[in-house]
Design an enzyme around this catalytic site. Structure first.
Site, short mmCIF file in Angstrom:
data_model
loop_
_atom_site.label_atom_id
_atom_site.label_comp_id
_atom_site.label_asym_id
_atom_site.label_seq_id
_atom_site.Cartn_x
_atom_site.Cartn_y
_atom_site.Cartn_z
N LEU A 172 15.45 -5.00 4.22
CA LEU A 172 16.03 -5.37 2.94
C LEU A 172 17.11 -4.40 2.50
O LEU A 172 18.17 -4.81 2.03
CB LEU A 172 14.94 -5.47 1.87
CG LEU A 172 15.45 -5.78 0.46
CD1 LEU A 172 16.22 -7.10 0.43
CD2 LEU A 172 14.30 -5.82 -0.53
N ASP A 227 13.92 12.29 0.81
CA ASP A 227 12.46 12.30 0.80
C ASP A 227 11.99 12.00 -0.62
O ASP A 227 12.00 12.88 -1.49
CB ASP A 227 11.94 13.67 1.25
CG ASP A 227 10.42 13.76 1.23
OD1 ASP A 227 9.76 12.73 0.94
OD2 ASP A 227 9.89 14.86 1.47
N TYR A 257 -2.59 -1.07 1.32
CA TYR A 257 -1.16 -1.31 1.13
C TYR A 257 -0.90 -2.01 -0.20
O TYR A 257 -0.06 -1.56 -1.00
CB TYR A 257 -0.61 -2.15 2.28
CG TYR A 257 0.79 -2.65 2.05
CD1 TYR A 257 1.86 -1.76 1.96
CD2 TYR A 257 1.06 -4.01 1.89
CE1 TYR A 257 3.15 -2.22 1.74
CE2 TYR A 257 2.34 -4.48 1.67
CZ TYR A 257 3.39 -3.58 1.59
OH TYR A 257 4.66 -4.03 1.35
#
Length: 283
Positions: free
Chosen positions: A12, A36, A125
């Site tokens: 994406l 990060d 998740y």
């Protein structure tokens, strides 16, 4: 408009960078190696220095099965990393787009899921992505939470590419037929996101291509369009056990797009045809 994109080399993120650049927007594209997001000080200094008008947060830990093992890492990226970005974006008054997932639902629905359906993730998740949503809601005042599903794009791995590869290697293939969802072409999703950020219609959006199918039906369409002579046999989820549970039903309704006057998403079959044509040109 000055846009900062995280996860800029993913399926994406790369589509967002392409579409935004084509639209004449100034794009600051950061991959995992370049930013990060779990480092709060680094995130804050980056956003304060760059001063984007919009942050589009595409970076995520998306290895669904491995998330059940690497729990801390999953939350560190999807929850804490999101918090760091949201806090800094709010401080500089940048709009914030958070990419979420159909995995925040339990898969027990019987009809397309709208934006006001109660969330109930069934795996690490999904829970980590919902934690990210919570940080967005709690810490930002001008946000778009974009839930999507079954994404296929031109960068990296996806179901369509896997099926095409297997179609060249095998004569017969078993594909799960009891999981139903909404496939989403990354380029279409990126265009929809760019429409959102030009507005002040903040809130939660379900964005996928329209229509729904099983993985089996999706595979059959792929092989039909690519004219690969492979037999696709339907099977159950139980025949392919995995570490993480998958939602049995996660097809989306697009109520927020409709109610706020945004363009309707085209059918997944039309999007798939476009995707395959582009892939063929790029070979």
């Amino acid at each position: 408009m000055r846009i900062l994109v995280t996860g800029a080399k993913g399926q994406l993120g790369s589509a967002v960078v392409r579409c935004a650049s084509s639209a004449g927007m100034e794009v600051l594209a950061y991959s995992r190696d370049e930013l990060d997001i779990t480092n709060s000080a680094l995130v804050e200094s980056m956003l304060f220095r760059e001063q984007p008008d919009v942050v589009i947060h595409c970076a995520a830990y998306t290895h669904v099965d491995q998330a059940e093992v690497e729990v801390d890492t999953t939350y560190q990226v999807n929850a804490v990393g999101t918090r760091n970005l949201v806090f800094a974006a709010e401080a500089i008054q940048a709009k914030f787009v958070y990419i979420s997932t159909d995995y925040v639902f339990d898969g027990q629905a019987k009809a397309p899921i709208d934006e006001w359906t109660m969330t109930a993730p069934i795996g690490v998740y999904g829970r980590s992505k919902l934690a990210g949503e919570t940080y967005v809601r709690d810490l930002h005042s001008r946000f778009f939470i974009v839930r999507t599903s079954w994404v296929f794009g031109h960068q990296g791995k996806n179901f369509v590419k896997t099926m095409m590869r297997l179609g060249d290697e095998k004569e017969q293939l078993k594909v799960v037929a009891d999981q139903i969802g909404s496939p989403t072409y990354a380029e279409d999703l990126a265009e929809a996101i760019l429409s959102l950020i030009k507005s002040n219609c903040f809130g939660v959006y379900h964005i996928s291509n329209s229509g729904a199918c099983s993985w089996h039906e999706f595979a059959e369409a792929i092989f039909s369009y690519t004219k690969q002579p492979i037999s696709v046999i339907p099977c159950t989820t139980e025949e392919f056990p995995s570490l993480a549970p998958r939602p049995a039903y996660s097809a989306f309704a697009h109520q927020s797009l409709k109610l706020n006057g945004f363009k309707e998403m085209r059918h997944w079959r039309d999007a798939l045809l476009t995707y395959l044509k582009v892939e063929k040109r790029q070979k």
